[in-house]
Design a protein around this motif. Sequence first.
Motif, PDB file in Angstrom:
ATOM      1  N   GLY A 251      45.731  44.409  23.810  1.00 49.89           N
ATOM      2  CA  GLY A 251      46.282  44.443  24.805  1.00 49.89           C
ATOM      3  C   GLY A 251      44.896  44.379  25.482  1.00 49.89           C
ATOM      4  N   GLN A 252      44.153  44.542  26.019  1.00 52.17           N
ATOM      5  CA  GLN A 252      43.109  44.813  26.934  1.00 52.17           C
ATOM      6  C   GLN A 252      42.309  43.316  26.391  1.00 52.17           C
ATOM      7  OE1 GLN A 252      41.075  48.468  25.012  1.00 52.17           O
ATOM      8  NE2 GLN A 252      40.968  49.031  27.559  1.00 52.17           N
ATOM      9  N   TRP A 253      41.713  42.756  25.490  1.00 53.73           N
ATOM     10  CA  TRP A 253      41.499  41.189  25.214  1.00 53.73           C
ATOM     11  C   TRP A 253      42.457  40.085  25.608  1.00 53.73           C
ATOM     12  CZ3 TRP A 253      36.838  39.958  25.269  1.00 53.73           C
ATOM     13  CH2 TRP A 253      35.477  40.910  24.360  1.00 53.73           C
ATOM     14  N   LEU A 254      43.458  40.447  25.831  1.00 58.36           N
ATOM     15  CA  LEU A 254      44.413  39.100  26.592  1.00 58.36           C
ATOM     16  C   LEU A 254      44.677  39.879  28.411  1.00 58.36           C
ATOM     17  CD1 LEU A 254      47.668  39.737  24.429  1.00 58.36           C
ATOM     18  CD2 LEU A 254      46.326  38.076  24.188  1.00 58.36           C
ATOM     19  N   CYS A 255      44.019  41.410  28.608  1.00 54.77           N
ATOM     20  CA  CYS A 255      43.812  41.339  29.942  1.00 54.77           C
ATOM     21  C   CYS A 255      42.594  40.738  30.358  1.00 54.77           C
ATOM     22  CB  CYS A 255      44.021  42.382  30.403  1.00 54.77           C
ATOM     23  SG  CYS A 255      45.475  43.426  29.970  1.00 54.77           S
ATOM     24  N   VAL A 256      41.440  40.170  29.557  1.00 57.34           N
ATOM     25  CA  VAL A 256      40.682  40.145  30.550  1.00 57.34           C
ATOM     26  C   VAL A 256      40.805  38.807  31.198  1.00 57.34           C
ATOM     27  CG1 VAL A 256      38.051  39.029  29.911  1.00 57.34           C
ATOM     28  CG2 VAL A 256      38.665  40.982  28.613  1.00 57.34           C
ATOM     29  N   PRO A 257      41.105  37.029  30.358  1.00 60.40           N
ATOM     30  CA  PRO A 257      41.871  36.047  30.621  1.00 60.40           C
ATOM     31  C   PRO A 257      42.793  36.377  32.223  1.00 60.40           C
ATOM     32  CG  PRO A 257      42.488  36.147  28.709  1.00 60.40           C
ATOM     33  CD  PRO A 257      41.496  37.480  29.273  1.00 60.40           C
ATOM     34  N   MET A 258      43.445  36.940  32.649  1.00 57.40           N
ATOM     35  CA  MET A 258      44.284  37.407  33.195  1.00 57.40           C
ATOM     36  C   MET A 258      43.621  37.221  34.439  1.00 57.40           C
ATOM     37  SD  MET A 258      47.286  39.885  33.417  1.00 57.40           S
ATOM     38  CE  MET A 258      49.002  39.372  32.092  1.00 57.40           C
ATOM     39  N   ILE A 259      42.458  38.576  34.642  1.00 59.67           N
ATOM     40  CA  ILE A 259      41.816  39.221  35.635  1.00 59.67           C
ATOM     41  C   ILE A 259      41.193  38.098  36.293  1.00 59.67           C
ATOM     42  CG2 ILE A 259      39.994  40.464  36.299  1.00 59.67           C
ATOM     43  CD1 ILE A 259      41.302  42.449  34.042  1.00 59.67           C
ATOM     44  N   VAL A 260      40.330  36.989  35.488  1.00 62.56           N
ATOM     45  CA  VAL A 260      39.826  36.085  35.694  1.00 62.56           C
ATOM     46  C   VAL A 260      40.563  34.973  36.435  1.00 62.56           C
ATOM     47  CG1 VAL A 260      38.183  34.303  34.881  1.00 62.56           C
ATOM     48  CG2 VAL A 260      37.982  36.817  33.911  1.00 62.56           C
ATOM     49  N   ALA A 261      41.341  34.398  36.036  1.00 63.20           N
ATOM     50  CA  ALA A 261      42.258  34.039  36.198  1.00 63.20           C
ATOM     51  C   ALA A 261      43.011  33.691  37.348  1.00 63.20           C
ATOM     52  CB  ALA A 261      43.603  33.601  34.930  1.00 63.20           C
ATOM     53  N   GLY A 262      43.286  35.111  37.773  1.00 62.00           N
ATOM     54  CA  GLY A 262      43.804  36.032  39.050  1.00 62.00           C
ATOM     55  C   GLY A 262      42.762  35.907  40.093  1.00 62.00           C
ATOM     56  N   ALA A 263      41.671  35.937  39.379  1.00 63.75           N
ATOM     57  CA  ALA A 263      40.211  36.210  41.052  1.00 63.75           C
ATOM     58  C   ALA A 263      40.169  34.724  40.876  1.00 63.75           C
ATOM     59  CB  ALA A 263      39.228  36.570  40.136  1.00 63.75           C
ATOM     60  N   LEU A 264      40.461  33.707  40.043  1.00 64.48           N
ATOM     61  CA  LEU A 264      39.819  32.319  40.586  1.00 64.48           C
ATOM     62  C   LEU A 264      41.384  32.096  41.353  1.00 64.48           C
ATOM     63  CD1 LEU A 264      38.431  31.364  37.226  1.00 64.48           C
ATOM     64  CD2 LEU A 264      37.478  31.525  39.194  1.00 64.48           C
ATOM     65  N   ILE A 265      42.418  32.017  41.139  1.00 67.73           N
ATOM     66  CA  ILE A 265      44.025  31.712  41.551  1.00 67.73           C
ATOM     67  C   ILE A 265      43.215  32.191  42.974  1.00 67.73           C
ATOM     68  CG2 ILE A 265      46.119  31.846  41.962  1.00 67.73           C
ATOM     69  CD1 ILE A 265      46.007  31.482  39.343  1.00 67.73           C
ATOM     70  N   TRP A 266      43.635  33.098  43.421  1.00 69.18           N
ATOM     71  CA  TRP A 266      43.560  34.007  44.968  1.00 69.18           C
ATOM     72  C   TRP A 266      41.971  33.317  45.688  1.00 69.18           C
ATOM     73  CZ3 TRP A 266      40.076  36.268  48.246  1.00 69.18           C
ATOM     74  CH2 TRP A 266      40.475  36.770  48.895  1.00 69.18           C
ATOM     75  N   TRP A 267      40.829  32.590  44.752  1.00 68.30           N
ATOM     76  CA  TRP A 267      39.531  32.352  45.740  1.00 68.30           C
ATOM     77  C   TRP A 267      40.090  30.916  45.909  1.00 68.30           C
ATOM     78  CZ3 TRP A 267      36.684  28.267  43.792  1.00 68.30           C
ATOM     79  CH2 TRP A 267      36.052  27.200  44.671  1.00 68.30           C
ATOM     80  N   TRP A 268      40.888  29.895  44.955  1.00 68.81           N
ATOM     81  CA  TRP A 268      41.077  29.047  45.232  1.00 68.81           C
ATOM     82  C   TRP A 268      42.305  28.946  46.271  1.00 68.81           C
ATOM     83  CZ3 TRP A 268      46.080  26.992  44.715  1.00 68.81           C
ATOM     84  CH2 TRP A 268      46.717  25.311  44.588  1.00 68.81           C
ATOM     85  N   ALA A 269      43.494  29.474  46.507  1.00 69.63           N
ATOM     86  CA  ALA A 269      44.595  29.663  47.505  1.00 69.63           C
ATOM     87  C   ALA A 269      43.806  29.672  48.751  1.00 69.63           C
ATOM     88  CB  ALA A 269      45.332  30.585  46.622  1.00 69.63           C
ATOM     89  N   GLY A 270      43.318  30.399  49.266  1.00 71.62           N
ATOM     90  CA  GLY A 270      42.101  30.359  50.110  1.00 71.62           C
ATOM     91  C   GLY A 270      41.794  28.836  50.904  1.00 71.62           C
ATOM     92  N   ARG A 271      41.529  28.545  49.759  1.00 73.07           N
ATOM     93  CA  ARG A 271      41.338  27.448  50.048  1.00 73.07           C
ATOM     94  C   ARG A 271      40.991  25.807  49.971  1.00 73.07           C
ATOM     95  NH1 ARG A 271      34.682  26.924  48.782  1.00 73.07           N
ATOM     96  NH2 ARG A 271      35.247  24.990  48.239  1.00 73.07           N
ATOM     97  N   SER A 272      42.511  26.358  50.106  1.00 71.45           N
ATOM     98  CA  SER A 272      43.682  24.832  50.185  1.00 71.45           C
ATOM     99  C   SER A 272      45.185  25.584  50.565  1.00 71.45           C
ATOM    100  CB  SER A 272      44.420  24.972  48.067  1.00 71.45           C
ATOM    101  OG  SER A 272      43.092  25.202  47.321  1.00 71.45           O
ATOM    102  N   ALA A 273      44.636  25.696  52.091  1.00 68.75           N
ATOM    103  CA  ALA A 273      45.513  25.639  52.789  1.00 68.75           C
ATOM    104  C   ALA A 273      46.542  24.991  53.314  1.00 68.75           C
ATOM    105  CB  ALA A 273      45.435  26.552  54.204  1.00 68.75           C
ATOM    106  N   VAL A 274      47.680  24.604  53.365  1.00 69.35           N
ATOM    107  CA  VAL A 274      48.959  22.991  53.963  1.00 69.35           C
ATOM    108  C   VAL A 274      48.910  23.217  54.745  1.00 69.35           C
ATOM    109  CG1 VAL A 274      49.628  23.114  51.638  1.00 69.35           C
ATOM    110  CG2 VAL A 274      50.816  25.040  52.961  1.00 69.35           C
ATOM    111  N   ALA A 275      49.230  22.351  55.715  1.00 72.16           N
ATOM    112  CA  ALA A 275      49.150  22.289  57.278  1.00 72.16           C
ATOM    113  C   ALA A 275      50.868  22.533  57.171  1.00 72.16           C
ATOM    114  CB  ALA A 275      49.757  21.189  57.963  1.00 72.16           C
ATOM    115  N   ARG A 276      51.192  23.504  58.777  1.00 72.60           N
ATOM    116  CA  ARG A 276      52.133  24.256  59.087  1.00 72.60           C
ATOM    117  C   ARG A 276      53.390  22.930  58.881  1.00 72.60           C
ATOM    118  NH1 ARG A 276      53.616  29.355  59.710  1.00 72.60           N
ATOM    119  NH2 ARG A 276      52.063  31.033  59.413  1.00 72.60           N
TER     120      ARG A 276
END
Length: 276
Positions: A251-276
């Motif tokens: 369970g812990q090993w499966l959580c590691v890529p989840m945490i990394v992916a989540g951090a990358l998605i959060w960072w990427w989202a801030g750089r990919s805002a779409v116009a209203r």
Amino acid sequence: MLVHPQFDPVAINLGFFQIHWYGLTYLAAFGLFYLLATRRIRHAPYAAGGWTAREVEDLLFFGVLGVILGGRIGYVLFYKPGYYLANPLEIFAVWKGGMAFHGGLLGVLVAMVVFARLRGRRFFEVTDLVAPCVPTGLACGRLGNFINGELWGRAADASLPWAMVFPQSGSELPRHPSQLYQFALEGLALFVLLWFYGRSRGAHTSAAGGVVWGRVSGAFLVGYGSFRFIAEYFREPDSFLGLLALNLSMGQWLCVPMIVAGALIWWWAGRSAVAR
């Protein structure tokens, strides 16, 4: 030292038909998801996006399929591939138990991809809607685990006030009621954090005023992965796997890529805002 109360796993017994507590917790999970999601579509930026209760119903249908199919397939592949390779028909014996959260998550992601394409929605628009509505369902599932007396914790000091003996474990050792730890962390705490974060301006709005999709989804992955990683230190590892490299559970090993992916998605989202 407490003793697990040994609940009858059957909640309603009509003789010819039985309803198990675990099934009721799944039903409660889906009901809570619908209730929360129909409230969430009233919040910005969903209120301006034309979301309807009918779409939430369809989303729930896709999600249920993803949870059940992904959860079962994930358990087969992540935990007992050798056994099910030798006994392929057992894959369909879901009434014997065996569901994996990480597999269920992957199943839901596939279902969300299909839903988004069919409805012309952005993928992260859909997952940001879903993310804060999931932890209450996880909480329901952990209550079901506790009622069934399964997925018990590791041995605990008998002086711990809430240490509990689980007769199903085959020993009289006092243990951590890890199902309740996960109920509190992955369920209640994660829900509160995501619900309020999901309603904040920073979750969906960039500094330039564009709409941001993905931050809530990233926060869910980081939050769940972190809470689950912590809880696994108190949960008894699966007997057929034990502890793996670095004394970490599967369970812990499966959580590691989840945490990394989540951090990358959060960072990427801030750089990919779409116009209203």
